[in-house]
Design an enzyme around this catalytic site. Structure first.
Site, PDB file in Angstrom:
ATOM      1  N   ARG A  77      -7.518  -0.153  -6.683  1.00  0.00           N
ATOM      2  CA  ARG A  77      -7.734   0.930  -5.804  1.00  0.00           C
ATOM      3  C   ARG A  77      -7.866   2.388  -6.657  1.00  0.00           C
ATOM      4  O   ARG A  77      -7.106   2.469  -7.582  1.00  0.00           O
ATOM      5  CB  ARG A  77      -6.557   1.151  -4.840  1.00  0.00           C
TER       6      ARG A  77
ATOM      7  N   ARG B  74       0.790  -1.019  -0.180  1.00  0.00           N
ATOM      8  CA  ARG B  74       0.090   0.115  -0.260  1.00  0.00           C
ATOM      9  C   ARG B  74       0.969   1.120   0.081  1.00  0.00           C
ATOM     10  O   ARG B  74       1.988   1.024   0.027  1.00  0.00           O
ATOM     11  CB  ARG B  74      -1.074  -0.007   1.303  1.00  0.00           C
ATOM     12  N   GLY B  75       0.340   2.491  -0.091  1.00  0.00           N
ATOM     13  CA  GLY B  75       0.970   3.439  -0.101  1.00  0.00           C
ATOM     14  C   GLY B  75       1.108   3.839  -1.812  1.00  0.00           C
ATOM     15  O   GLY B  75       1.321   3.245  -2.588  1.00  0.00           O
ATOM     16  N   ALA B  76       0.685   5.243  -2.000  1.00  0.00           N
ATOM     17  CA  ALA B  76       0.728   5.771  -3.421  1.00  0.00           C
ATOM     18  C   ALA B  76       1.691   5.349  -4.437  1.00  0.00           C
ATOM     19  O   ALA B  76       1.532   4.542  -5.407  1.00  0.00           O
ATOM     20  CB  ALA B  76       0.411   7.233  -3.402  1.00  0.00           C
TER      21      ALA B  76
ATOM     22  N   ASP C 123      -1.923  11.013  -1.815  1.00  0.00           N
ATOM     23  CA  ASP C 123      -2.399   9.866  -2.846  1.00  0.00           C
ATOM     24  C   ASP C 123      -2.701  10.547  -4.006  1.00  0.00           C
ATOM     25  O   ASP C 123      -2.602   9.733  -5.137  1.00  0.00           O
ATOM     26  CB  ASP C 123      -3.653   9.093  -2.195  1.00  0.00           C
TER      27      ASP C 123
ATOM     28  N   GLN D 195      -1.980   2.232   9.805  1.00  0.00           N
ATOM     29  CA  GLN D 195      -0.669   2.408   9.430  1.00  0.00           C
ATOM     30  C   GLN D 195       0.508   3.228  10.020  1.00  0.00           C
ATOM     31  O   GLN D 195       1.752   2.963   9.852  1.00  0.00           O
ATOM     32  CB  GLN D 195      -1.169   3.100   7.994  1.00  0.00           C
TER      33      GLN D 195
ATOM     34  N   ASN E  59      -5.495  12.487   1.036  1.00  0.00           N
ATOM     35  CA  ASN E  59      -4.584  11.606   1.492  1.00  0.00           C
ATOM     36  C   ASN E  59      -5.381  10.743   2.690  1.00  0.00           C
ATOM     37  O   ASN E  59      -6.482  10.943   2.755  1.00  0.00           O
ATOM     38  CB  ASN E  59      -3.538  12.541   2.673  1.00  0.00           C
ATOM     39  N   LYS E  60      -4.596   9.871   3.429  1.00  0.00           N
ATOM     40  CA  LYS E  60      -5.394   8.954   4.437  1.00  0.00           C
ATOM     41  C   LYS E  60      -6.314   9.847   5.244  1.00  0.00           C
ATOM     42  O   LYS E  60      -6.035  10.867   5.628  1.00  0.00           O
ATOM     43  CB  LYS E  60      -4.324   8.385   5.471  1.00  0.00           C
TER      44      LYS E  60
HETATM   45  O1  MRU Z   1      -4.525   3.245   2.389  1.00  0.00           O
HETATM   46  P1  MRU Z   1      -2.985   3.397   2.258  1.00  0.00           P
HETATM   47  O2  MRU Z   1      -2.162   2.743   3.478  1.00  0.00           O
HETATM   48  O3  MRU Z   1      -2.525   3.143   0.861  1.00  0.00           O
HETATM   49  O4  MRU Z   1      -2.631   4.956   2.472  1.00  0.00           O
HETATM   50  C1  MRU Z   1      -1.766   5.608   2.181  1.00  0.00           C
HETATM   51  C2  MRU Z   1      -1.517   6.977   2.402  1.00  0.00           C
HETATM   52  O5  MRU Z   1      -2.750   7.603   2.540  1.00  0.00           O
HETATM   53  C3  MRU Z   1      -0.359   7.703   2.318  1.00  0.00           C
HETATM   54  O6  MRU Z   1      -0.267   8.815   3.169  1.00  0.00           O
HETATM   55  C4  MRU Z   1      -0.152   7.964   0.831  1.00  0.00           C
HETATM   56  O7  MRU Z   1      -0.181   6.972  -0.020  1.00  0.00           O
HETATM   57  C5  MRU Z   1       1.322   8.742   0.620  1.00  0.00           C
HETATM   58  S1  MRU Z   1       2.549   7.311   0.507  1.00  0.00           S
HETATM   59  C6  MRU Z   1       4.235   7.918   0.168  1.00  0.00           C
END
Ligand code: MRU
Length: 340
Positions: A90, A47-49, A237, A196, A247-248
């Protein structure tokens, strides 16, 4: 120093750290097919963009390994199928779509049969990963002046090495400040519902020898009121053309609190997270995830089975809350439209 979140296995599979198991166990898994990569992205094993873009690109390569002897038409048809499958995993992070579009383009542009196209796909996926690693470093360098010796930084979710191909985005300036010998106090929002922050950010900072303090998300405002936070750095994201960003979930609340308390609020992201095609944040698709992420905790029910649940994985922070964007191109201050 920092953890590596992804690699090629010797057989050409996509090797990931299964992030569902952290912080209890560090389990590496070899994903042999594009379908397995799609499932890993959907279920937050990766996970993570930036990392989901890299994983998807590598998944295309792993998933077409067996087609190297195939004629061009058959190879390209399968490539299109895999791109569609992976893109649907996603919706919010634009990096996923960006990486897959680049893979599809590379495949179509390459003349020749399956073997030639596959070689080009492998080079392209590796380049996407290596470029992300370099961008993370540049984000760290651009953000380093924001983190002086003794700074207390609050971060949300995980925007570190576990979310990228390199040293992270929001955590990159922290890693470089630590490397430069500066003392940094890092406060980590636990980041409900999937944690996370407490599971991943606290783990990877510990792995790199950087102490941190995990707080309940609800504690952030109180810490700011007591002047215990010097700055907030979060990831993104997707960043719209006007500087609104997704973002999250919980990021927006943090931005409002930061503005109220006069705490600088930075968003760190590579240029691959910018979506110039979207005029503003209201157009960013927000992923809705399953109710069990909210109603269950560590295998235990924490809300009545009959309770209705709303579980948006991301929120949008309007650009007016952002003190600056830290990108691989440098530090951008308002007005943001001009910089993107
Ligand atoms: O649902 P996730 O864990 O993929 O969400 C990730 C985030 O919101 C991060 O802050 C974002 O992707 C930046 S990662 C460098």
């Amino acid at each position: 120093m920092t953890v590596q979140a992804i690699a090629w296995s010797p057989s050409g599979a996509v090797r990931i750290v299964d992030q569902r198991a952290l912080p209890d166990a560090r389990i590496e898994r070899d994903l042999e097919t594009a379908e397995a990569v799609a499932d890993a992205i959907r279920t937050l094993q990766v996970r993570g963009a930036p990392l989901i873009g890299i994983a998807a690109a590598m998944g295309v390569v792993a998933g077409t390994r067996d087609l190297r002897a195939a004629p061009r038409e058959r190879f390209v048809a399968r490539l299109d199928e895999l791109v569609t499958l992976l893109a649907a995993t996603r919706p919010t992070a634009v990096n996923l779509r960006w990486a897959l579009d680049r893979m599809a383009r590379a495949g179509r542009e390459t003349l020749g049969d399956g073997a030639a196209i596959w070689e080009r796909l492998k080079t392209t996926a590796t380049a996407i990963w290596e470029e992300d690693r370099a961008m993370c470093r540049r984000i760290g360098e651009a953000g380093l002046p924001l983190v002086p010796d003794g700074a207390a930084v609050l971060t949300h979710c995980n925007a570190g090495a576990l979310a990228t191909g390199g040293i992270g985005t929001a955590l990159a300036p922290i890693y470089l400040a630590h490397e430069a010998g500066r003392r940094v106090e890092v406060f980590v929002d636990e980041t409900r519902p999937v944690l996370q922050g407490s599971r991943l950010t606290a783990w990877e900072l510990g792995h790199a020898g950087i102490p941190c303090t995990v707080i309940a998300d609800a504690a952030a405002g109180s810490l700011m009121r007591q002047a215990k936070i010097d700055l907030v750095i979060v990831g993104a994201d997707r960043i719209a053309a006007n500087g609104d960003f997704a973002n999250k979930i919980g990021t927006y609340a943090l931005a409002v609190l930061a503005l109220h308390h006069g705490v600088p609020f930075y968003c760190a992201a590579p240029s691959t997270t910018i979506d110039p095609a979207l005029s503003d944040g209201d157009r960013i698709p927000i992923e809705q995830r399953g109710p069990e992420e909210v109603t269950m905790l560590a295998g235990r029910r924490i809300a009545p089975a009959a309770a209705a649940v709303l579980n948006p994985a991301f929120d949008v922070t309007p650009a007016r809350y952002v003190t600056g964007f830290v990108t691989d191109r440098g530090l951008a201050k308002p007005p943001f439209g001009d910089h993107q």
